[in-house]
Each structure stands twice: as C-alpha cells, then as structure tokens.
Design an enzyme around this catalytic site. Sequence first.
Site, PDB file in Angstrom:
ATOM      1  N   TYR A 159     -67.381  44.849   1.166  1.00 54.10           N
ATOM      2  CA  TYR A 159     -66.774  44.688  -0.197  1.00 54.10           C
ATOM      3  C   TYR A 159     -65.914  43.782  -0.544  1.00 54.10           C
ATOM      4  CZ  TYR A 159     -63.778  46.202  -4.025  1.00 54.10           C
ATOM      5  OH  TYR A 159     -62.866  46.067  -5.134  1.00 54.10           O
ATOM      6  N   LYS A 178     -66.245  40.475  -3.169  1.00 51.42           N
ATOM      7  CA  LYS A 178     -65.456  40.207  -4.231  1.00 51.42           C
ATOM      8  C   LYS A 178     -64.725  38.816  -4.194  1.00 51.42           C
ATOM      9  CE  LYS A 178     -64.200  42.662  -7.269  1.00 51.42           C
ATOM     10  NZ  LYS A 178     -64.604  42.877  -8.489  1.00 51.42           N
ATOM     11  N   SER A 209     -67.752  49.308  -5.572  1.00 50.37           N
ATOM     12  CA  SER A 209     -66.430  49.234  -5.548  1.00 50.37           C
ATOM     13  C   SER A 209     -65.782  50.004  -4.319  1.00 50.37           C
ATOM     14  CB  SER A 209     -65.576  49.843  -6.691  1.00 50.37           C
ATOM     15  OG  SER A 209     -65.901  51.287  -6.869  1.00 50.37           O
ATOM     16  N   THR A 226     -59.531  42.282  -6.785  1.00 48.74           N
ATOM     17  CA  THR A 226     -58.698  43.059  -6.149  1.00 48.74           C
ATOM     18  C   THR A 226     -57.909  42.383  -4.983  1.00 48.74           C
ATOM     19  OG1 THR A 226     -59.226  44.577  -4.120  1.00 48.74           O
ATOM     20  CG2 THR A 226     -60.973  43.144  -4.549  1.00 48.74           C
ATOM     21  N   ASP A 227     -56.784  43.072  -4.524  1.00 56.31           N
ATOM     22  CA  ASP A 227     -55.912  42.410  -3.720  1.00 56.31           C
ATOM     23  C   ASP A 227     -56.859  42.314  -2.243  1.00 56.31           C
ATOM     24  OD1 ASP A 227     -56.114  45.378  -2.819  1.00 56.31           O
ATOM     25  OD2 ASP A 227     -53.585  45.473  -2.962  1.00 56.31           O
ATOM     26  N   GLU A 228     -57.736  43.104  -1.994  1.00 60.97           N
ATOM     27  CA  GLU A 228     -58.408  43.033  -0.722  1.00 60.97           C
ATOM     28  C   GLU A 228     -58.985  41.929  -0.421  1.00 60.97           C
ATOM     29  OE1 GLU A 228     -60.897  46.594   0.275  1.00 60.97           O
ATOM     30  OE2 GLU A 228     -59.521  47.946  -0.750  1.00 60.97           O
TER      31      GLU A 228
HETATM   32  P1  NAD Z   1     -66.071  51.986 -10.321  1.00 59.22           P
HETATM   33  O1  NAD Z   1     -67.180  52.151  -9.160  1.00 59.22           O
HETATM   34  O2  NAD Z   1     -65.627  53.289 -10.700  1.00 59.22           O
HETATM   35  O3  NAD Z   1     -66.968  51.404 -11.471  1.00 59.22           O
HETATM   36  C1  NAD Z   1     -67.815  50.317 -11.405  1.00 59.22           C
HETATM   37  C2  NAD Z   1     -68.948  50.340 -12.613  1.00 59.22           C
HETATM   38  O4  NAD Z   1     -69.576  49.247 -12.529  1.00 59.22           O
HETATM   39  C3  NAD Z   1     -69.735  51.720 -12.952  1.00 59.22           C
HETATM   40  O5  NAD Z   1     -69.560  52.108 -14.128  1.00 59.22           O
HETATM   41  C4  NAD Z   1     -71.439  50.894 -12.374  1.00 59.22           C
HETATM   42  O6  NAD Z   1     -71.996  51.924 -13.178  1.00 59.22           O
HETATM   43  C5  NAD Z   1     -71.103  49.621 -12.927  1.00 59.22           C
HETATM   44  N1  NAD Z   1     -71.964  48.797 -12.094  1.00 59.22           N
HETATM   45  C6  NAD Z   1     -72.227  48.815 -10.862  1.00 59.22           C
HETATM   46  N2  NAD Z   1     -73.266  47.943 -10.553  1.00 59.22           N
HETATM   47  C7  NAD Z   1     -73.536  47.363 -11.857  1.00 59.22           C
HETATM   48  C8  NAD Z   1     -74.471  46.332 -12.221  1.00 59.22           C
HETATM   49  N3  NAD Z   1     -75.332  45.828 -11.352  1.00 59.22           N
HETATM   50  N4  NAD Z   1     -74.548  46.046 -13.402  1.00 59.22           N
HETATM   51  C9  NAD Z   1     -73.925  46.644 -14.284  1.00 59.22           C
HETATM   52  N5  NAD Z   1     -73.054  47.854 -14.197  1.00 59.22           N
HETATM   53  C10 NAD Z   1     -72.832  47.921 -12.848  1.00 59.22           C
HETATM   54  O7  NAD Z   1     -65.151  50.995 -10.058  1.00 59.22           O
HETATM   55  P2  NAD Z   1     -63.513  50.792 -10.475  1.00 59.22           P
HETATM   56  O8  NAD Z   1     -62.837  51.618  -9.269  1.00 59.22           O
HETATM   57  O9  NAD Z   1     -63.633  51.144 -12.038  1.00 59.22           O
HETATM   58  O10 NAD Z   1     -63.774  49.259 -10.339  1.00 59.22           O
HETATM   59  C11 NAD Z   1     -63.779  48.213 -11.444  1.00 59.22           C
HETATM   60  C12 NAD Z   1     -63.500  46.946 -11.056  1.00 59.22           C
HETATM   61  O11 NAD Z   1     -62.047  46.676 -10.622  1.00 59.22           O
HETATM   62  C13 NAD Z   1     -64.262  46.400  -9.769  1.00 59.22           C
HETATM   63  O12 NAD Z   1     -64.646  44.948  -9.947  1.00 59.22           O
HETATM   64  C14 NAD Z   1     -63.424  46.518  -8.533  1.00 59.22           C
HETATM   65  O13 NAD Z   1     -63.767  45.616  -7.707  1.00 59.22           O
HETATM   66  C15 NAD Z   1     -61.921  46.374  -9.385  1.00 59.22           C
HETATM   67  N6  NAD Z   1     -60.771  46.871  -8.773  1.00 59.22           N
HETATM   68  C16 NAD Z   1     -60.853  48.191  -8.358  1.00 59.22           C
HETATM   69  C17 NAD Z   1     -59.565  48.869  -7.929  1.00 59.22           C
HETATM   70  C18 NAD Z   1     -59.440  50.199  -7.683  1.00 59.22           C
HETATM   71  O14 NAD Z   1     -58.526  50.584  -7.109  1.00 59.22           O
HETATM   72  N7  NAD Z   1     -60.321  51.071  -8.025  1.00 59.22           N
HETATM   73  C19 NAD Z   1     -58.503  48.046  -7.867  1.00 59.22           C
HETATM   74  C20 NAD Z   1     -58.628  46.563  -7.978  1.00 59.22           C
HETATM   75  C21 NAD Z   1     -59.776  46.119  -8.304  1.00 59.22           C
HETATM   76  O1  DAU Z   2     -56.707  47.752  -3.002  1.00 59.37           O
HETATM   77  C1  DAU Z   2     -57.785  47.677  -4.086  1.00 59.37           C
HETATM   78  C2  DAU Z   2     -58.815  48.614  -3.503  1.00 59.37           C
HETATM   79  O2  DAU Z   2     -58.500  49.775  -3.623  1.00 59.37           O
HETATM   80  C3  DAU Z   2     -60.091  48.315  -4.511  1.00 59.37           C
HETATM   81  O3  DAU Z   2     -60.646  46.848  -4.690  1.00 59.37           O
HETATM   82  C4  DAU Z   2     -61.225  49.269  -4.245  1.00 59.37           C
HETATM   83  O4  DAU Z   2     -62.440  49.269  -5.272  1.00 59.37           O
HETATM   84  C5  DAU Z   2     -60.845  50.572  -4.234  1.00 59.37           C
HETATM   85  O5  DAU Z   2     -61.778  51.490  -3.573  1.00 59.37           O
HETATM   86  C6  DAU Z   2     -59.413  50.625  -3.120  1.00 59.37           C
HETATM   87  O6  DAU Z   2     -59.929  50.344  -1.894  1.00 59.37           O
HETATM   88  P1  DAU Z   2     -59.358  51.289  -0.716  1.00 59.37           P
HETATM   89  O7  DAU Z   2     -60.298  51.197   0.666  1.00 59.37           O
HETATM   90  O8  DAU Z   2     -57.900  51.171  -0.401  1.00 59.37           O
HETATM   91  O9  DAU Z   2     -59.274  52.883  -1.213  1.00 59.37           O
HETATM   92  P2  DAU Z   2     -60.027  54.194  -0.615  1.00 59.37           P
HETATM   93  O10 DAU Z   2     -59.482  55.263  -1.566  1.00 59.37           O
HETATM   94  O11 DAU Z   2     -61.415  54.352  -0.241  1.00 59.37           O
HETATM   95  O12 DAU Z   2     -58.806  54.341   0.447  1.00 59.37           O
HETATM   96  C7  DAU Z   2     -57.371  54.442   0.517  1.00 59.37           C
HETATM   97  C8  DAU Z   2     -56.885  54.368   1.905  1.00 59.37           C
HETATM   98  O13 DAU Z   2     -57.097  55.798   2.337  1.00 59.37           O
HETATM   99  C9  DAU Z   2     -57.494  53.645   2.729  1.00 59.37           C
HETATM  100  O14 DAU Z   2     -56.676  53.290   3.929  1.00 59.37           O
HETATM  101  C10 DAU Z   2     -58.634  54.417   3.507  1.00 59.37           C
HETATM  102  C11 DAU Z   2     -58.224  55.896   3.548  1.00 59.37           C
HETATM  103  N1  DAU Z   2     -58.989  57.008   3.359  1.00 59.37           N
HETATM  104  C12 DAU Z   2     -59.827  56.781   2.457  1.00 59.37           C
HETATM  105  C13 DAU Z   2     -60.998  57.766   2.323  1.00 59.37           C
HETATM  106  C14 DAU Z   2     -61.862  57.827   1.284  1.00 59.37           C
HETATM  107  C15 DAU Z   2     -58.875  57.917   4.478  1.00 59.37           C
HETATM  108  O15 DAU Z   2     -57.909  58.069   5.128  1.00 59.37           O
HETATM  109  N2  DAU Z   2     -59.748  59.097   4.054  1.00 59.37           N
HETATM  110  C16 DAU Z   2     -60.820  59.026   3.187  1.00 59.37           C
HETATM  111  O16 DAU Z   2     -61.602  59.892   3.013  1.00 59.37           O
END
Ligand code: NAD
Ligand code: DAU
Length: 348
Positions: A154, A158, A85, A129-131
């Site tokens: 990434y 997705k 992720s 994800t919105d990405e």
């Molecule tokens: P995360 O990285 O915290 O958790 C991912 C989980 O998936 C972990 O527990 C990991 O062990 C498990 N995993 C990884 N590879 C695997 C595999 N091959 N088989 C089984 N399990 C596996 O991620 P998150 O931030 O909780 O995101 C969860 C989902 O939501 C993802 O699909 C991500 O794309 C989506 N998403 C995340 C965000 C965000 O802001 N974090 C936003 C929108 C969508």
């Molecule tokens: O929009 C949804 C996505 O949000 C999810 O699909 C992803 O799984 C999740 O990781 C997240 O992605 P981002 O890249 O937006 O999140 P991140 O926290 O890595 O970064 C948020 C913003 O902050 C981005 O503009 C990059 C910036 N950043 C990030 C890190 C880790 C920094 O400036 N410094 C940093 O150290």
Amino acid sequence: MSLLITGGAGFIGSHVVRLFVQKYPDYHIINLDALTYAGNLENLKDIEQLPNYTFVKGSITDSSLLDRLFTKHDIKGVIHLAAESHVDRSIKDPMAFIDTNIKGTAVLLSACKTHWKSFEGRRFYQISTDEVFGALGSEGYFTEESPYAPNSPYSASKASADHLVRAYGETYGLPYVISNCSNNYGPNHFPEKLIPLCIHNILEGKELPIYGNGLYTRDWLYVKDHALAIDQVYHQGENAATYLIGGHNEYTNIDLIRLLCDQMDARLNRPQGTAQKQITFVKDRPGHDLRYAIDASKIERSLGWTPAHTFEAGLAATIAWYLENPDWLSQVTSGAYKSYYENQYKSE
Ligand code: NAD
Ligand code: DAU
C-alpha cells in the site's frame, strides 16, 4: 468552476465532498468514484440533491471516461483521494493497489496534461499518507524533509503515485500540491480499520484483534479536521509543496483500544472492563511499521491550520455516530465483508 474529487464516496472523500459542496456553492463538485467495497453513496445521502453536486460512477483507470469528463466540464482542479487504502488487503492482494493507486494516478495526471491547454489557475492535489516515510523508532517525527521509505505494498503504491505527481510538476509544469496525513478516524470509516473494526466487534461480542504486542503507535486525527486541512491546502498551499498533516495525538494500539472499550462500556451503560475482555492478541502484520508521528508545524505556521478536535471529543463523536447509525454498519458488514472476516484468522 468545476472541481473533480476522486474517491468521494469513501471515508475521507465523503467528508471532503460534503465540506466543499456546502461551503462553495459556486463550485460544481464532480465526485468520481468506482464504488468498490469501500465506497458508499449512503455517506453522501444528505447532500446528493444539491444543485452543485454530480456523482459519476467509474474508475480513475478509465482514460476514456476521464476524457469525456474533462471534455464535458471545465475542470479547474482535481483533489485526488481515490485509492485502495487498507494495508492488510495490500499484503494479500498487491495488484489491486498497483492498478488503482499507481496506474489510476498516472491516468488521471495524463488527463490533466492532455486537457489543460494552459495550466493557469489549475491545480492537482494529491492526498497522500505518512506511511510513505516508513517507520519511526520510539522518538522523532516525520517532517516534509523525511525521505521516502515505504514498507507495505500500500505505502509503496502511494509513494509511487506521489513521485508521479511530482514528476509531472517538474517535467511538464503541472501545478500540484501534496499532503501526507496520519491515521484518520471518525464517522463513515469502513470497519476493517482498527477503530471502526473494534467498535463493530464490541457491539457484536466478537474478539478485538490486536496485532503482535499492541505497542505499535499511530498519530490519530479526526477526519473532519483532515477535511478542513485539505480545504486550506487546496486553496492556500504553495505550488509544488508538500504539507504534513497530523493530530499531535499518539497512542499505542493497546492503549487506544482500552480507551475505546471504556468509552463504549460507558455509552452502553454496562460495567467498566466488559469490552476489554474481548481484546485478543493475534499474529502480527508482516512488515508492521512500529510508529508514525507527524511534525505538523509547517501547515500550522504557514496556513494556520490546527486540529479542532481533541481525541477524547473526536472518539466520543465517532462512537456516537456508529451507535446512531446501526443500518449503515449492518449494510457495510453484510455479504462479502462477512466471508472476508470469517476467513481472517483461520490460519492462526
Ligand atoms: P477509503 O478506502 O475509505 O475510500 C477510497 C475510495 O476510493 C472509495 O470510495 C472507493 O470506492 C474509491 N476507489 C477505489 N478505487 C477506485 C478507482 N479505481 N477509481 C475510482 N474510485 C476508486 O479510503 P480513505 O481512508 O477515505 O482514504 C482516502 C485517501 O486518503 C486515500 O488516497 C488514502 O491513501 C489517503 N489517506 C488515508 C488515511 C486514513 O487514515 N484513512 C490517512 C492518510 C491518507
Ligand atoms: O497513517 C495513515 C494510514 O493509516 C493510511 O494511509 C491508511 O490508508 C490507513 O488505513 C491507516 O493505516 P494503518 O495500517 O495505520 O491503519 P489500520 O487501522 O489498519 O491499523 C492501525 C494500527 O492498528 C496498525 O498498527 C495495525 C493495528 N491493527 C489493525 C487492525 C485492522 C491491529 O492491531 N488490529 C487490527 O485488526
């Protein structure tokens, strides 16, 4: 009924698993998670003994394991969260993302197609994800009609997975629903993402790395509000539909981290401005998307979902959780985490 939740030991997945296990005692929740660096069973300690919960350690890329699970349990639905992720990791090592996010989703879809003799009453829910929509300029919003234009390995992985889900729906009639959510924050967030990384670094007296000029914008949503949206989409969402989920809560990274610094200073009873001294502008992320922002009017209108938490309340609850759970933070930041972050900014 049995419901398979993948990636349930991760950040969002653990909140979804807890919500479903507690809210639906008649469901048997099977949490399939490979326990990568991002998966942590400590996230689910409070519910692991409940009779309607089963944890299975394994990968979604393992078709034999999925065959065994689908044969043993009458799995009526799949909520698919398992993924690699983190965008920065995808830039360093795209192949892990292609393997889990694309191949893993394909293997999971294939298991559903093979084992679901009838699609009646079944549902595959892809958490996306919105990405996948790429970057916005300074105005406008992503909607369900936005074209896919992913920019990072990434988001491309997705997007691929979303396309596979839709293709299984069109080609084989697999019942599915997809939601694309904005940036989540809250308890149990692995400290590689911006907010938990900065909370950790404030506590450790380390730099708060802001990529580029810090004017990149994200739309933040409290993770428990996302879990509630997932519940509604799973149960009430229209077949073959997409729902965008967001918090109406845009911040530039620099404004967000300044607010976080001020809240942390207040919580730690020290002069305002202390944590802000740790802010350090560092080299930009390659292909950094300028802005994400969600028009969530479809889910609000059709399912009546709106975020319950304001950003101020969500951020305060998040900070409180990290301060109250130092063992969690020190456990996830030991070992491999240390060497990863020690090497992070060496080349700059
Ligand atoms: P995360 O990285 O915290 O958790 C991912 C989980 O998936 C972990 O527990 C990991 O062990 C498990 N995993 C990884 N590879 C695997 C595999 N091959 N088989 C089984 N399990 C596996 O991620 P998150 O931030 O909780 O995101 C969860 C989902 O939501 C993802 O699909 C991500 O794309 C989506 N998403 C995340 C965000 C965000 O802001 N974090 C936003 C929108 C969508
Ligand atoms: O929009 C949804 C996505 O949000 C999810 O699909 C992803 O799984 C999740 O990781 C997240 O992605 P981002 O890249 O937006 O999140 P991140 O926290 O890595 O970064 C948020 C913003 O902050 C981005 O503009 C990059 C910036 N950043 C990030 C890190 C880790 C920094 O400036 N410094 C940093 O150290």
